[in-house]
Design a protein around this motif. Structure first.
Motif, short mmCIF file in Angstrom:
data_model
loop_
_atom_site.label_atom_id
_atom_site.label_comp_id
_atom_site.label_asym_id
_atom_site.label_seq_id
_atom_site.Cartn_x
_atom_site.Cartn_y
_atom_site.Cartn_z
N UNK A 185 0.88 -1.18 0.00
CA UNK A 185 0.00 0.00 0.00
C UNK A 185 0.91 1.22 0.00
N UNK A 186 0.59 2.18 -0.86
CA UNK A 186 1.41 3.41 -0.87
C UNK A 186 0.58 4.55 -1.45
N UNK A 187 0.75 5.73 -0.89
CA UNK A 187 -0.01 6.89 -1.38
C UNK A 187 0.62 7.46 -2.64
N UNK A 188 1.92 7.31 -2.79
CA UNK A 188 2.61 7.96 -3.91
C UNK A 188 3.00 6.98 -5.01
N UNK A 189 3.51 5.80 -4.60
CA UNK A 189 3.99 4.84 -5.61
C UNK A 189 2.81 3.98 -6.06
N UNK A 190 2.53 3.99 -7.35
CA UNK A 190 1.35 3.27 -7.86
C UNK A 190 1.70 1.87 -8.37
N UNK A 191 2.97 1.69 -8.80
CA UNK A 191 3.35 0.43 -9.42
C UNK A 191 3.39 -0.69 -8.38
N UNK A 192 2.64 -1.74 -8.62
CA UNK A 192 2.58 -2.90 -7.71
C UNK A 192 2.13 -2.54 -6.30
N UNK A 193 1.40 -1.45 -6.16
CA UNK A 193 0.91 -1.06 -4.83
C UNK A 193 -0.51 -0.51 -4.96
N UNK A 194 -1.28 -0.72 -3.91
CA UNK A 194 -2.64 -0.18 -3.86
C UNK A 194 -2.59 1.18 -3.17
N UNK A 195 -3.51 2.07 -3.58
CA UNK A 195 -3.74 3.19 -2.67
C UNK A 195 -4.63 2.65 -1.55
N UNK A 196 -4.59 3.30 -0.40
CA UNK A 196 -5.21 2.70 0.78
C UNK A 196 -6.71 2.46 0.59
N UNK A 197 -7.39 3.40 -0.08
CA UNK A 197 -8.84 3.28 -0.22
C UNK A 197 -9.17 2.03 -1.04
N UNK A 198 -8.44 1.79 -2.13
CA UNK A 198 -8.68 0.59 -2.95
C UNK A 198 -8.39 -0.66 -2.13
N UNK A 199 -7.28 -0.64 -1.40
CA UNK A 199 -6.90 -1.80 -0.58
C UNK A 199 -8.01 -2.11 0.42
N UNK A 200 -8.49 -1.07 1.08
CA UNK A 200 -9.48 -1.27 2.17
C UNK A 200 -10.79 -1.83 1.59
N UNK A 201 -11.15 -1.37 0.40
CA UNK A 201 -12.39 -1.88 -0.22
C UNK A 201 -12.22 -3.35 -0.59
N UNK A 202 -11.05 -3.68 -1.14
CA UNK A 202 -10.84 -5.05 -1.64
C UNK A 202 -10.52 -6.04 -0.52
N UNK A 203 -9.82 -5.56 0.53
CA UNK A 203 -9.28 -6.48 1.56
C UNK A 203 -9.61 -5.99 2.97
#
Ligand SMILES: CC(C)(COP(=O)(O)OP(=O)(O)OC[C@H]1O[C@@H](n2cnc3c(N)ncnc32)[C@H](O)[C@@H]1OP(=O)(O)O)[C@@H](O)C(=O)NCCC(=O)NCCS
Length: 204
Positions: free
Chosen positions: A34-52
């Motif tokens: 999870x990362x707010x700035x790095x998008x490659x191979x990482x979720x932003x927190x909101x997407x992560x929280x919705x999915x997991x």
């Protein structure tokens, strides 16, 4: 069949990768970044929280102030970050370790000590009896705190530094690598050397 144990690690930088090693040693087999700035191979927190929604999250952010911001962002939606303690660390039965803290390999936290929330006790650091380490502080590798030392909120104690018994270091202080702190220090200073002396006031 082997069960997959997943964990989210917030922060994809060097510190996050070290935290991932500890998570693996604690039995987590799949890391979700999870990362707010790095998008490659990482979720932003909101997407992560919705999915997991049910997967625990550990703090992998090295900067003390940034780690506090992430902690508070999670707290605002009722998420308590996981506390990770490497299996080789030795924690006294009556010591307390706050949520979101990470205790790294070969660290020792001795009797009567309290470690706050979101703290990093890095590899091989020794925190002797009856110490208090404030929230979001960082004890770098091989730091040694003697008995009854207090380390303030967000303070960074640099690699290999020693602090003698009974000394208090204020909040938002930085102790330079390899220092020996033999007298108490106020908030917001950088101190360095053997013995450590105040080198500058730090702007917040
Ligand atoms: C303290 C530190 C952050 C540098 O801070 P800074 O504000 O950039 O400091 P400066 O380079 O401007 O130096 C200021 C003074 O402190 C001295 N100083 C800096 N680091 C020192 C050290 N480790 N030991 C002794 N003196 C030190 C400098 O010589 C300078 O002294 P002077 O003013 O008498 O000339 C850095 O030296 C350090 O020790 N970082 C810790 C790194 C670490 O532990 N990382 C682990 C991560 S897991």
């Amino acid at each position: 069949m082997e069960t997959i144990k997943r964990i989210g690690i917030y922060g994809v930088g060097g510190h996050g990768r070290v935290v991932a090693q500890i998570a693996r040693a604690c039995g987590y087999s799949e890391i979700l970044w999870i990362d707010d700035a790095v998008k490659e191979n990482a979720y932003d927190f909101e997407t992560f929280k919705t999915a997991y929604a049910d997967i625990p999250v550990a703090l992998g952010v090295g900067s003390n102030a940034a780690r506090q911001r992430v902690f508070e962002k999670l707290a605002a939606i009722g998420v308590e970050p996981l506390t990770l303690i490497h299996p080789s660390a030795v924690i006294a039965a009556d010591a307390a370790v706050g949520c979101g803290s990470v205790i790294m390999p070969l660290a020792v936290v001795n009797t009567g000590t309290t470690i706050g929330e979101g703290v990093i006790v890095n590899s091989g650091a020794v925190v002797e009896h009856d110490c208090h380490v404030g929230d979001f502080a960082h004890l770098s590798p091989k730091v040694a705190l003697a008995g009854a030392v207090r380390v303030g909120l967000r303070t960074h104690v640099g690699i290999g530094s020693s602090v003698v018994q009974g000394v208090s270091i204020g909040a938002d202080a930085v102790i330079a690598a390899g220092s020996a702190v033999i007298a108490s220090l106020p908030d917001g200073v950088m101190a360095a050397g053997v013995p450590a002396v105040i080198k500058k006031e730090l702007r917040q």
